[in-house]
Motif scaffolding. Sequence first.
Motif, mmCIF file in Angstrom:
data_model
loop_
_atom_site.group_PDB
_atom_site.id
_atom_site.type_symbol
_atom_site.label_atom_id
_atom_site.label_comp_id
_atom_site.label_asym_id
_atom_site.label_seq_id
_atom_site.Cartn_x
_atom_site.Cartn_y
_atom_site.Cartn_z
ATOM 1 N N GLU A 10 0.845 -1.197 0.000
ATOM 2 C CA GLU A 10 0.000 0.000 0.000
ATOM 3 C C GLU A 10 0.878 1.244 0.000
ATOM 4 O O GLU A 10 1.977 1.233 0.568
ATOM 5 N N PHE A 35 1.031 -2.083 -5.192
ATOM 6 C CA PHE A 35 -0.155 -1.215 -5.234
ATOM 7 C C PHE A 35 -0.139 -0.306 -6.458
ATOM 8 O O PHE A 35 -1.184 0.152 -6.914
ATOM 9 N N GLY A 55 -0.013 -4.294 5.223
ATOM 10 C CA GLY A 55 -1.101 -3.749 4.427
ATOM 11 C C GLY A 55 -2.414 -4.039 5.120
ATOM 12 O O GLY A 55 -2.486 -4.886 6.010
#
Length: 105
Positions: A10, A35, A55
């Motif tokens: 992320e 991501f 994440g």
Amino acid sequence: MKPIAIVQHEADAGPGHFADFLLERNLPHQTVRVFAGDAMPSSAEPYAGICSLGGSMSVNDDLPWINEELALMRDADRAGVPIIGHCLGGQLLAKAFGAQVTRNA
């Protein structure tokens, strides 16, 4: 020296102090930003180590890169490449080597 692969799941869950640690010691590293659409490495051979970050998702979620990362971890183990997992990375490590990962009650 081979770089350490850092798998980032992320945008707001980056390598932080781990990257600082590596930089302070002049240890090369490469961040794979899944991501953002970066391709998951298909082999652990080019790396000195693999670091799988956290994440908000679960290892049991249906995401396209999860099986690729599990395969990378298994390849790293076969090749003797060290692996470390934090949070989601720990879930991935557990599942890669046969553990059942469930929701914490």
